[in-house]
Design an enzyme around this catalytic site. Structure first.
Site, PDB file in Angstrom:
ATOM      1  N   GLU A  35       0.852  -1.191   0.000  1.00 23.40           N
ATOM      2  CA  GLU A  35       0.000   0.000   0.000  1.00 23.40           C
ATOM      3  C   GLU A  35       0.889   1.243   0.000  1.00 23.40           C
ATOM      4  O   GLU A  35       1.823   1.348   0.793  1.00 23.40           O
ATOM      5  CB  GLU A  35      -0.918  -0.022   1.237  1.00 23.40           C
ATOM      6  CG  GLU A  35      -1.595   1.277   1.596  1.00 23.40           C
ATOM      7  CD  GLU A  35      -2.514   1.847   0.505  1.00 23.40           C
ATOM      8  OE1 GLU A  35      -3.293   1.088  -0.094  1.00 23.40           O
ATOM      9  OE2 GLU A  35      -2.413   3.062   0.257  1.00 23.40           O
ATOM     10  N   GLN A  36       0.541   2.198  -0.867  1.00 24.01           N
ATOM     11  CA  GLN A  36       1.376   3.404  -0.975  1.00 24.01           C
ATOM     12  C   GLN A  36       1.296   4.294   0.272  1.00 24.01           C
ATOM     13  O   GLN A  36       2.274   4.945   0.636  1.00 24.01           O
ATOM     14  CB  GLN A  36       0.972   4.207  -2.206  1.00 24.01           C
ATOM     15  CG  GLN A  36      -0.441   4.768  -2.144  1.00 24.01           C
ATOM     16  CD  GLN A  36      -0.815   5.589  -3.377  1.00 24.01           C
ATOM     17  OE1 GLN A  36      -0.026   5.725  -4.298  1.00 24.01           O
ATOM     18  NE2 GLN A  36      -2.023   6.119  -3.388  1.00 24.01           N
ATOM     19  N   ARG A 109     -16.879   3.795   6.535  1.00 28.27           N
ATOM     20  CA  ARG A 109     -15.782   3.249   5.723  1.00 28.27           C
ATOM     21  C   ARG A 109     -14.572   2.859   6.569  1.00 28.27           C
ATOM     22  O   ARG A 109     -13.960   1.806   6.350  1.00 28.27           O
ATOM     23  CB  ARG A 109     -15.318   4.284   4.706  1.00 28.27           C
ATOM     24  CG  ARG A 109     -16.191   4.384   3.520  1.00 28.27           C
ATOM     25  CD  ARG A 109     -15.843   5.595   2.697  1.00 28.27           C
ATOM     26  NE  ARG A 109     -16.736   5.640   1.564  1.00 28.27           N
ATOM     27  CZ  ARG A 109     -16.467   5.105   0.388  1.00 28.27           C
ATOM     28  NH1 ARG A 109     -15.312   4.526   0.156  1.00 28.27           N
ATOM     29  NH2 ARG A 109     -17.344   5.148  -0.585  1.00 28.27           N
ATOM     30  N   TYR A 215     -28.038   7.915   5.595  1.00 27.90           N
ATOM     31  CA  TYR A 215     -28.252   6.675   6.357  1.00 27.90           C
ATOM     32  C   TYR A 215     -27.323   6.662   7.563  1.00 27.90           C
ATOM     33  O   TYR A 215     -26.380   7.451   7.650  1.00 27.90           O
ATOM     34  CB  TYR A 215     -28.032   5.427   5.478  1.00 27.90           C
ATOM     35  CG  TYR A 215     -26.736   5.389   4.719  1.00 27.90           C
ATOM     36  CD1 TYR A 215     -25.543   5.003   5.325  1.00 27.90           C
ATOM     37  CD2 TYR A 215     -26.689   5.751   3.376  1.00 27.90           C
ATOM     38  CE1 TYR A 215     -24.353   4.969   4.628  1.00 27.90           C
ATOM     39  CE2 TYR A 215     -25.489   5.719   2.663  1.00 27.90           C
ATOM     40  CZ  TYR A 215     -24.333   5.333   3.287  1.00 27.90           C
ATOM     41  OH  TYR A 215     -23.144   5.297   2.602  1.00 27.90           O
ATOM     42  N   ASP A 293     -12.048  -0.813  -8.338  1.00 32.51           N
ATOM     43  CA  ASP A 293     -12.034   0.411  -9.143  1.00 32.51           C
ATOM     44  C   ASP A 293     -10.881   0.454 -10.141  1.00 32.51           C
ATOM     45  O   ASP A 293     -10.915   1.218 -11.098  1.00 32.51           O
ATOM     46  CB  ASP A 293     -11.933   1.649  -8.226  1.00 32.51           C
ATOM     47  CG  ASP A 293     -13.278   2.049  -7.650  1.00 32.51           C
ATOM     48  OD1 ASP A 293     -14.237   1.254  -7.781  1.00 32.51           O
ATOM     49  OD2 ASP A 293     -13.382   3.139  -7.064  1.00 32.51           O
TER      50      ASP A 293
HETATM   51  C1  LIG Z   1     -19.198   9.403  -2.689  1.00 27.59           C
HETATM   52  C2  LIG Z   1     -19.092   7.936  -2.920  1.00 27.59           C
HETATM   53  C3  LIG Z   1     -20.003   7.073  -2.343  1.00 27.59           C
HETATM   54  C4  LIG Z   1     -19.900   5.693  -2.550  1.00 27.59           C
HETATM   55  N1  LIG Z   1     -20.807   4.872  -1.956  1.00 27.59           N
HETATM   56  C5  LIG Z   1     -20.716   3.540  -2.138  1.00 27.59           C
HETATM   57  C6  LIG Z   1     -21.642   2.664  -1.505  1.00 27.59           C
HETATM   58  O1  LIG Z   1     -22.558   3.116  -0.788  1.00 27.59           O
HETATM   59  N2  LIG Z   1     -21.515   1.319  -1.706  1.00 27.59           N
HETATM   60  C7  LIG Z   1     -20.508   0.790  -2.486  1.00 27.59           C
HETATM   61  O2  LIG Z   1     -20.436  -0.440  -2.629  1.00 27.59           O
HETATM   62  N3  LIG Z   1     -19.609   1.599  -3.104  1.00 27.59           N
HETATM   63  C8  LIG Z   1     -19.683   2.951  -2.952  1.00 27.59           C
HETATM   64  N4  LIG Z   1     -18.780   3.768  -3.555  1.00 27.59           N
HETATM   65  C9  LIG Z   1     -17.709   3.169  -4.379  1.00 27.59           C
HETATM   66  C10 LIG Z   1     -16.564   2.651  -3.521  1.00 27.59           C
HETATM   67  O3  LIG Z   1     -16.123   3.630  -2.622  1.00 27.59           O
HETATM   68  C11 LIG Z   1     -15.392   2.195  -4.401  1.00 27.59           C
HETATM   69  O4  LIG Z   1     -15.871   1.448  -5.489  1.00 27.59           O
HETATM   70  C12 LIG Z   1     -14.433   1.317  -3.589  1.00 27.59           C
HETATM   71  O5  LIG Z   1     -13.933   2.019  -2.471  1.00 27.59           O
HETATM   72  C13 LIG Z   1     -13.269   0.835  -4.468  1.00 27.59           C
HETATM   73  O6  LIG Z   1     -12.382   0.071  -3.682  1.00 27.59           O
HETATM   74  P1  LIG Z   1     -10.970  -0.372  -4.250  1.00 27.59           P
HETATM   75  O7  LIG Z   1     -10.340  -1.157  -3.155  1.00 27.59           O
HETATM   76  O8  LIG Z   1     -11.136  -0.997  -5.595  1.00 27.59           O
HETATM   77  O9  LIG Z   1     -10.183   0.988  -4.511  1.00 27.59           O
HETATM   78  P2  LIG Z   1      -9.692   2.112  -3.477  1.00 27.59           P
HETATM   79  O10 LIG Z   1     -10.618   2.214  -2.330  1.00 27.59           O
HETATM   80  O11 LIG Z   1      -9.467   3.332  -4.302  1.00 27.59           O
HETATM   81  O12 LIG Z   1      -8.294   1.572  -2.920  1.00 27.59           O
HETATM   82  C14 LIG Z   1      -7.128   1.598  -3.709  1.00 27.59           C
HETATM   83  C15 LIG Z   1      -5.924   1.544  -2.768  1.00 27.59           C
HETATM   84  O13 LIG Z   1      -4.741   1.418  -3.554  1.00 27.59           O
HETATM   85  C16 LIG Z   1      -3.762   2.302  -3.076  1.00 27.59           C
HETATM   86  N5  LIG Z   1      -2.851   2.611  -4.201  1.00 27.59           N
HETATM   87  C17 LIG Z   1      -3.121   3.378  -5.275  1.00 27.59           C
HETATM   88  N6  LIG Z   1      -2.064   3.401  -6.104  1.00 27.59           N
HETATM   89  C18 LIG Z   1      -1.098   2.638  -5.530  1.00 27.59           C
HETATM   90  C19 LIG Z   1       0.230   2.261  -5.926  1.00 27.59           C
HETATM   91  N7  LIG Z   1       0.790   2.707  -7.077  1.00 27.59           N
HETATM   92  N8  LIG Z   1       0.950   1.458  -5.105  1.00 27.59           N
HETATM   93  C20 LIG Z   1       0.411   1.000  -3.926  1.00 27.59           C
HETATM   94  N9  LIG Z   1      -0.841   1.332  -3.516  1.00 27.59           N
HETATM   95  C21 LIG Z   1      -1.588   2.135  -4.312  1.00 27.59           C
HETATM   96  C22 LIG Z   1      -4.545   3.493  -2.576  1.00 27.59           C
HETATM   97  O14 LIG Z   1      -3.801   4.291  -1.646  1.00 27.59           O
HETATM   98  C23 LIG Z   1      -5.755   2.817  -1.932  1.00 27.59           C
HETATM   99  O15 LIG Z   1      -5.521   2.464  -0.594  1.00 27.59           O
HETATM  100  C24 LIG Z   1     -18.871   5.157  -3.367  1.00 27.59           C
HETATM  101  C25 LIG Z   1     -17.942   6.027  -3.959  1.00 27.59           C
HETATM  102  C26 LIG Z   1     -18.058   7.395  -3.746  1.00 27.59           C
HETATM  103  C27 LIG Z   1     -17.058   8.297  -4.410  1.00 27.59           C
END
Ligand SMILES: Cc1cc2nc3c(=O)[nH]c(=O)nc-3n(C[C@H](O)[C@H](O)[C@H](O)COP(=O)(O)OP(=O)(O)OC[C@H]3O[C@@H](n4cnc5c(N)ncnc54)[C@H](O)[C@@H]3O)c2cc1C
Length: 398
Positions: A35-36, A109, A215, A293
């Site tokens: 993790e960065q 979160r 909520y 994502d």
């Molecule tokens: C306002 C809002 C409301 C939302 N509400 C909901 C909801 O109610 N329900 C739901 O299911 N989803 C919701 N979402 C979507 C959800 O937040 C995301 O889809 C989810 O957090 C994605 O998770 P992830 O682990 O794929 O990515 P992220 O949470 O973006 O995690 C990526 C991680 O990788 C790390 N990283 C990045 N680049 C590097 C690198 N080069 N080297 C090492 N580490 C790195 C980052 O620091 C981070 O910790 C919402 C989004 C928003 C914006």
């Protein structure tokens, strides 16, 4: 053949990366997370989590902590922006548990991230490691980080979010697109709004060019709100500087008085710009794949972004545990996941238009449709909420 000794690097300790790490480790693999950030953090307030994702976390053994920290909303109440008229009202709990064997949850979160992280050995989470490159050597992958460290593993999983460096290296650099929406997000101690008499559920308010959802999270002690409004342009400095309570209040001026009471009761309000990418035709190359994502960012208007990242981790672990050539197994994982997340990406985009219709004939038709067939009801969403990662993999004909 996959074996329990297969070692795997997961890049990114967000909700998706950590869930995948826990699922892979429980399936017997040797997993490290890079993790960065210098510490585990999640910005923002709440996650609305359908039973499709909750079931996976319960099966990973996280039920006790979730039952302690998360809230089980009794239902969703969708309302009109100005007068608060009910557009649809559907039960969530205990119905979801009866139908799908898992509750619908709303959770902070930071609580969710801590709960998932607690199920993984802390010494295998390498903080302060930002991936800057990797090379697939055929039988292993070499990865390097900005702090000079290197890792050699048999598989590399990019769970590094919408700005994914792993994705960029696999499929080329392409800046995400501003989606024309910003969110005002805040948390309100519930004792400040006790006089509103809110029941322990979710409310979603829709109106011209905007919608707002609120909520409960954190054992019901905080109310999370997210208010979305449409804008043509985004400039980070300009917006973050002015993301004040007053600006959020102005954005929802003329809406039902309950909303201004809630917004005004927050100590701070954050602004969040929504970015988007075109769906990818594939996620894997050789011994590297993506999840969450990093490969399928979606508008949060089905509340499924984090949920789909959680599903990705469970399916990936089940595919690898079933054995076979690891490169082919990554392809299989992608084949099983792509149609479902593509559908949700499209539905989430369509909801932006549907939620934000100006008052008029199309809005009246939408409201009539919702009152006839509530699209948020757990029965209507059985294709989504009934998802079972283990069954999907077991039933797949290879
Ligand atoms: C306002 C809002 C409301 C939302 N509400 C909901 C909801 O109610 N329900 C739901 O299911 N989803 C919701 N979402 C979507 C959800 O937040 C995301 O889809 C989810 O957090 C994605 O998770 P992830 O682990 O794929 O990515 P992220 O949470 O973006 O995690 C990526 C991680 O990788 C790390 N990283 C990045 N680049 C590097 C690198 N080069 N080297 C090492 N580490 C790195 C980052 O620091 C981070 O910790 C919402 C989004 C928003 C914006």
């Amino acid at each position: 053949m996959a074996s329990p000794s297969l070692d795997i690097a997961v890049i990114g300790a967000g909700i998706g990366g950590l869930t995948a790490a826990v699922a892979l480790q429980q399936a017997g693999f040797d997993v490290d997370v890079y993790e960065q950030a210098p510490e585990l953090t999640e910005v923002g307030g709440g996650i609305n989590m359908g039973p499709n994702a909750a079931r996976i976390l319960y099966r990973l053994g996280l039920g006790e902590a979730l039952d302690r920290e998360a809230v089980r909303p009794i239902g969703v109440h969708q309302r009109r922006w100005q007068d608060g008229r009910t557009l649809q009202r559907v039960p969530l709990n205990p119905l979801c548990e009866e139908l799908y064997g898992a509750p619908h949850l709303t959770v902070h979160r930071a609580d969710l991230l801590s709960i998932i992280a607690a199920a993984f050995p802390p010494e295998r989470i390498h903080l302060g490691h930002r991936l800057i490159g990797f090379t697939d050597k055929g039988d292993h992958v070499e990865t390097w980080f900005d702090n000079g460290r290197r890792a050699t593993t048999e598989l590399l999983i990019g769970a590094d979010g919408i700005h994914s460096a792993v994705r960029a290296r696999l499929f080329g650099e392409e800046a995400p697109r501003f989606a024309g929406c910003v969110a005002y997000r805040g948390l309100v101690p519930v004792d400040r709004i006790g006089d509103l008499g809110l029941e322990l559920g979710s409310q979603s308010w829709v109106g011209p060019g905007a919608h707002l959802v609120h909520y409960f999270v954190s054992r019901g002690r905080l109310l999370n709100f997210v208010g979305w409004t449409e804008h043509d342009t985004w400039n980070r400095e300009d917006w973050t500087d002015r993301a004040t309570i007053d600006r959020a209040l102005a954005a929802f001026e003329g809406w039902h008085p309950q909303l201004s009471r809630i917004i005004a009761a927050a100590d701070t309000c954050f602004v969040w710009a929504l970015f988007d990418r075109e769906p990818l035709p594939c996620w894997s190359a050789g011994r590297t794949t993506l999840l969450g994502d990093a490969c399928h960012p979606m508008y949060p208007f089905m509340a499924q972004g984090a949920a789909q990242a959680i599903e990705d981790g469970a399916v990936l672990a089940a595919c690898l545990a079933a054995g076979g050539d690891p490169v082919e197994t990554l392809r299989r994982y992608e084949r099983l996941r792509l149609p479902r997340v593509s559908r949700l990406q499209q539905m989430s985009r369509a909801n932006k238009t549907r939620f934000h219709l100006p008052d008029g004939p199309a809005q009246e038709q939408r409201d009539a449709d919702w009152s006839r067939l509530p699209d948020r009801s757990p029965e209507t969403l059985s294709w989504l909420y009934g998802f079972d990662a283990a069954a999907v993999v077991a039933n797949d004909q290879r």
